[in-house]
Design a protein around this motif. Structure first.
Motif, PDB file in Angstrom:
ATOM      1  N   ALA A  90       0.822  -1.218   0.000  1.00 32.47           N
ATOM      2  CA  ALA A  90       0.000   0.000   0.000  1.00 32.47           C
ATOM      3  C   ALA A  90       0.853   1.264   0.000  1.00 32.47           C
ATOM      4  O   ALA A  90       0.526   2.239  -0.684  1.00 32.47           O
ATOM      5  CB  ALA A  90      -0.949  -0.011   1.196  1.00 32.47           C
ATOM      6  N   ALA A  91       1.958   1.268   0.737  1.00 37.72           N
ATOM      7  CA  ALA A  91       2.829   2.450   0.791  1.00 37.72           C
ATOM      8  C   ALA A  91       3.423   2.750  -0.581  1.00 37.72           C
ATOM      9  O   ALA A  91       3.560   3.918  -0.970  1.00 37.72           O
ATOM     10  CB  ALA A  91       3.950   2.247   1.812  1.00 37.72           C
ATOM     11  N   ASP A  92       3.759   1.713  -1.330  1.00 35.58           N
ATOM     12  CA  ASP A  92       4.319   1.899  -2.666  1.00 35.58           C
ATOM     13  C   ASP A  92       3.259   2.400  -3.650  1.00 35.58           C
ATOM     14  O   ASP A  92       3.539   3.239  -4.502  1.00 35.58           O
ATOM     15  CB  ASP A  92       4.951   0.610  -3.178  1.00 35.58           C
ATOM     16  CG  ASP A  92       6.183   0.222  -2.381  1.00 35.58           C
ATOM     17  OD1 ASP A  92       6.892   1.124  -1.901  1.00 35.58           O
ATOM     18  OD2 ASP A  92       6.428  -0.986  -2.232  1.00 35.58           O
ATOM     19  N   LEU A  93       2.039   1.896  -3.529  1.00 37.46           N
ATOM     20  CA  LEU A  93       0.954   2.358  -4.379  1.00 37.46           C
ATOM     21  C   LEU A  93       0.686   3.847  -4.126  1.00 37.46           C
ATOM     22  O   LEU A  93       0.553   4.627  -5.070  1.00 37.46           O
ATOM     23  CB  LEU A  93      -0.317   1.540  -4.151  1.00 37.46           C
ATOM     24  CG  LEU A  93      -1.506   1.923  -5.028  1.00 37.46           C
ATOM     25  CD1 LEU A  93      -1.189   1.713  -6.503  1.00 37.46           C
ATOM     26  CD2 LEU A  93      -2.733   1.126  -4.625  1.00 37.46           C
ATOM     27  N   ALA A  94       0.639   4.244  -2.871  1.00 39.58           N
ATOM     28  CA  ALA A  94       0.423   5.654  -2.523  1.00 39.58           C
ATOM     29  C   ALA A  94       1.559   6.526  -3.069  1.00 39.58           C
ATOM     30  O   ALA A  94       1.325   7.612  -3.606  1.00 39.58           O
ATOM     31  CB  ALA A  94       0.306   5.818  -1.011  1.00 39.58           C
ATOM     32  N   PHE A  95       2.795   6.036  -2.951  1.00 38.17           N
ATOM     33  CA  PHE A  95       3.957   6.759  -3.475  1.00 38.17           C
ATOM     34  C   PHE A  95       3.820   6.970  -4.981  1.00 38.17           C
ATOM     35  O   PHE A  95       4.034   8.075  -5.499  1.00 38.17           O
ATOM     36  CB  PHE A  95       5.234   5.972  -3.156  1.00 38.17           C
ATOM     37  CG  PHE A  95       6.454   6.485  -3.863  1.00 38.17           C
ATOM     38  CD1 PHE A  95       7.170   7.552  -3.337  1.00 38.17           C
ATOM     39  CD2 PHE A  95       6.872   5.910  -5.048  1.00 38.17           C
ATOM     40  CE1 PHE A  95       8.296   8.035  -3.994  1.00 38.17           C
ATOM     41  CE2 PHE A  95       7.999   6.396  -5.711  1.00 38.17           C
ATOM     42  CZ  PHE A  95       8.705   7.456  -5.184  1.00 38.17           C
ATOM     43  N   LEU A  96       3.433   5.919  -5.714  1.00 38.09           N
ATOM     44  CA  LEU A  96       3.312   6.010  -7.167  1.00 38.09           C
ATOM     45  C   LEU A  96       2.147   6.913  -7.582  1.00 38.09           C
ATOM     46  O   LEU A  96       2.237   7.622  -8.587  1.00 38.09           O
ATOM     47  CB  LEU A  96       3.170   4.622  -7.784  1.00 38.09           C
ATOM     48  CG  LEU A  96       4.442   3.780  -7.722  1.00 38.09           C
ATOM     49  CD1 LEU A  96       4.154   2.342  -8.137  1.00 38.09           C
ATOM     50  CD2 LEU A  96       5.550   4.384  -8.578  1.00 38.09           C
ATOM     51  N   GLN A  97       1.063   6.908  -6.814  1.00 37.38           N
ATOM     52  CA  GLN A  97      -0.047   7.818  -7.106  1.00 37.38           C
ATOM     53  C   GLN A  97       0.411   9.265  -6.976  1.00 37.38           C
ATOM     54  O   GLN A  97       0.091  10.107  -7.822  1.00 37.38           O
ATOM     55  CB  GLN A  97      -1.221   7.552  -6.160  1.00 37.38           C
ATOM     56  CG  GLN A  97      -1.948   6.271  -6.461  1.00 37.38           C
ATOM     57  CD  GLN A  97      -2.995   5.962  -5.418  1.00 37.38           C
ATOM     58  OE1 GLN A  97      -2.741   5.999  -4.218  1.00 37.38           O
ATOM     59  NE2 GLN A  97      -4.189   5.636  -5.876  1.00 37.38           N
TER      60      GLN A  97
END
Length: 134
Positions: A90-97
């Motif tokens: 989830a942290a990586d998805l938020a970073f990419l968003q």
């Protein structure tokens, strides 16, 4: 009448943006992939996912499909697709968003302002994200 010609040097358009994920993508073999490249999105990149059945059933899936189109490399993974994106932490998805918003709204989410006290002029990011943080 003489015309003055101002020589302007334009900055070349950046179309690819390297990044490093906070946690990393763990593939099926247990290899961790953290470094990747995201390219600028095209109008097609934003339109095509709207015809995807997964997006029609769940609007939140739009992010997954869209990121799968614009991330060109993630570590040793060159075929990045929605299936890879949905397995990110989830942290990586938020970073990419956040990264997607920053690179695709550059120049559009800034406003010129001036200090009422001293008159110094500067630009303010209106997107709500803070540049430089990951």
């Amino acid at each position: 009448m003489r015309h003055s010609t101002a020589v302007t040097q334009e900055t070349p358009l950046r179309t690819e943006f390297p990044f490093r994920l906070p946690r990393g993508y763990l593939d099926e073999s247990g290899t961790l992939h953290r470094d990747g490249v995201m390219r600028l999105a095209t109008a097609r990149d934003e339109l095509v996912p709207l015809r995807d059945d997964r997006v029609r059933e769940n609007a939140a899936y739009l992010t997954v499909v869209l990121l799968g189109r614009v991330i060109t490399r993630l570590g040793g993974v060159s075929d990045v697709h929605a299936g890879v994106i949905e397995n990110l932490f989830a942290a990586d998805l938020a970073f990419l968003q956040d990264l997607y918003r920053q690179v695709n709204s550059e120049g559009h989410a800034r406003a010129g302002v001036s200090c009422p006290g001293c008159g110094h002029e500067f630009a303010v990011d209106l997107s709500g994200s803070r540049l430089g943080e990951s």
